[in-house]
Design an enzyme around this catalytic site. Sequence first.
Site, PDB file in Angstrom:
ATOM      1  N   GLU A 160      66.618  89.463  10.298  1.00  0.00           N
ATOM      2  CA  GLU A 160      65.526  90.142   9.796  1.00  0.00           C
ATOM      3  C   GLU A 160      64.098  89.595  10.057  1.00  0.00           C
ATOM      4  O   GLU A 160      64.054  88.070  10.186  1.00  0.00           O
ATOM      5  CB  GLU A 160      65.686  90.218   8.332  1.00  0.00           C
ATOM      6  CG  GLU A 160      66.957  90.908   7.497  1.00  0.00           C
ATOM      7  CD  GLU A 160      66.970  90.925   6.051  1.00  0.00           C
ATOM      8  OE1 GLU A 160      65.724  91.364   5.567  1.00  0.00           O
ATOM      9  OE2 GLU A 160      67.897  91.010   5.515  1.00  0.00           O
ATOM     10  N   CYS A 190      72.972  88.067   4.209  1.00  0.00           N
ATOM     11  CA  CYS A 190      74.084  87.891   4.781  1.00  0.00           C
ATOM     12  C   CYS A 190      74.719  86.438   4.705  1.00  0.00           C
ATOM     13  O   CYS A 190      75.825  86.368   4.165  1.00  0.00           O
ATOM     14  CB  CYS A 190      73.600  87.999   6.465  1.00  0.00           C
ATOM     15  SG  CYS A 190      73.181  89.377   7.031  1.00  0.00           S
ATOM     16  N   PHE A 244      68.171  75.812  13.350  1.00  0.00           N
ATOM     17  CA  PHE A 244      68.761  75.793  12.012  1.00  0.00           C
ATOM     18  C   PHE A 244      69.188  74.425  11.428  1.00  0.00           C
ATOM     19  O   PHE A 244      69.995  74.202  10.554  1.00  0.00           O
ATOM     20  CB  PHE A 244      70.317  76.495  12.099  1.00  0.00           C
ATOM     21  CG  PHE A 244      70.020  78.025  12.101  1.00  0.00           C
ATOM     22  CD1 PHE A 244      69.989  78.777  10.760  1.00  0.00           C
ATOM     23  CD2 PHE A 244      69.935  78.717  13.153  1.00  0.00           C
ATOM     24  CE1 PHE A 244      69.689  79.989  10.811  1.00  0.00           C
ATOM     25  CE2 PHE A 244      69.371  79.927  13.379  1.00  0.00           C
ATOM     26  CZ  PHE A 244      69.835  80.820  12.097  1.00  0.00           C
ATOM     27  N   GLU A 277      77.153  93.350  14.067  1.00  0.00           N
ATOM     28  CA  GLU A 277      75.779  93.073  14.222  1.00  0.00           C
ATOM     29  C   GLU A 277      75.409  91.626  14.143  1.00  0.00           C
ATOM     30  O   GLU A 277      75.982  91.050  13.365  1.00  0.00           O
ATOM     31  CB  GLU A 277      74.525  94.067  13.509  1.00  0.00           C
ATOM     32  CG  GLU A 277      74.861  93.742  12.008  1.00  0.00           C
ATOM     33  CD  GLU A 277      74.333  92.694  11.248  1.00  0.00           C
ATOM     34  OE1 GLU A 277      73.291  92.299  12.057  1.00  0.00           O
ATOM     35  OE2 GLU A 277      74.571  92.611  10.287  1.00  0.00           O
TER      36      GLU A 277
END
Length: 453
Positions: free
Chosen positions: A158, A266, A255, A154
Amino acid sequence: MRLCIIGAGYVGLVSAACFAEMGNHVICVEHQPARLAALQRGECPIHEPGLQVMLKEHAGSGQLSFTGSLVEGVRQADIVFIAVGTPSQEDGSADLRHVLAVADQLGQCLARPCLVVNKSTVPVGTCEKIAQRINQRLVRRGLKLRIPVASNPEFLKEGAAIDDFMRPDRVIVGAAEMQSAELLQRLYSPFLRNRERVLVMGLRAAEFSKYAANAFLATKISFINEMAGLCAALDVDIEQVRRAIGSDQRIGTHFIYAGCGYGGSCFPKDVRALIKTAEQQGFEAQILKAVQARNATQKTLLFSALRQHFGGYLQGRVVGVWGLAFKPGTDDIREAPSLVLIDALLAAGVQVQATDPAAMAAVAERYVDAIGRGQLRLCESLYGCAQGADAVVLVTEWKQFRQPDFLRIRASMRMPVLFDGRNIYDSAELSAQGFLYHGIGRPVVGHCKVTAA
């Protein structure tokens, strides 16, 4: 299709709701009694925008159901997804106990052909172990049945997981048999009507791709944070540098926002696991170790800046903390930078006032003693959090914190000092409103006389 999803955690619940949305019949297996009972009552145990509505709708229609029985879950399933946790062990490696236990249980209860798909984040070679454990048990039971195993990692963020699942930028399928890949392609075809984004590859490549993706994103974050530290030493504004390098299409804007470090379930876990995998292969993961070290340092910067501002004396000070979840849009506080800051503030004798739109319950559970002795107070609003504070620290950039009434906040604070841990504010504007502004890798702007605690 008839689907069984084992594990009603973050990945399992989102997957179950989204597959049901496309008309599949989904049964979700959850072994924790309290969580199972809540789901059967129609309550969503995690904070994820849109998930509660989807769960209620599809549970009510019969498309989605929850059970504690694995036998019931797999009885008629065409595809069985494994979506259980793989937390870090003490040595940094991924804990596969839950994944392998599920494999053993599947080997004991499967009685008809199906495809088993691993969605949990696992080291290279795990799917092969899952297949071996399942099929060895089928042989012991005297069944002439071979269960194929595929990998389908996956890539959900979130706070935006529903959109990520419904409109994926790619779906990775790792399979040893073409039939398994074709079945998963059919399952995902409704999510990819506008563009084909299924990438079929080997099992090991699919498993590794998940780790490599998260490690690369963590590297981008740590790189810009390291540049921010150098900017601070050179009196350069990292925000100007970020815009300059982000305009290069080879780098991009995602990012590369300097801040107080990454957290969550994660990035920290997967970087650790990849470092451990490298060690087991006799390979020196120099970049990944540097990423990990930079992030650990980054989480301490806000406390260091506070201590320096107050001349090393924090005892008796009052500090407001805006944002507790590791990122906006979730109630997840796992490895959140806010926890590192709060732990240090409490140890230094600071009175902490904190607020968050979603993570207050999780923080209350973690800091029972500090709340009980009155050293940590959880506030319903950012204004209450700033009341009487010697400084306010933004840690999580929730939308609610982006444009507050700063004149009201300044009037309520003991000293108008703001530490911006995500560089979301205009330093010149805050200075004009009477604040002393501290950012990450940005020049300090404004003036504020430090008074006694």
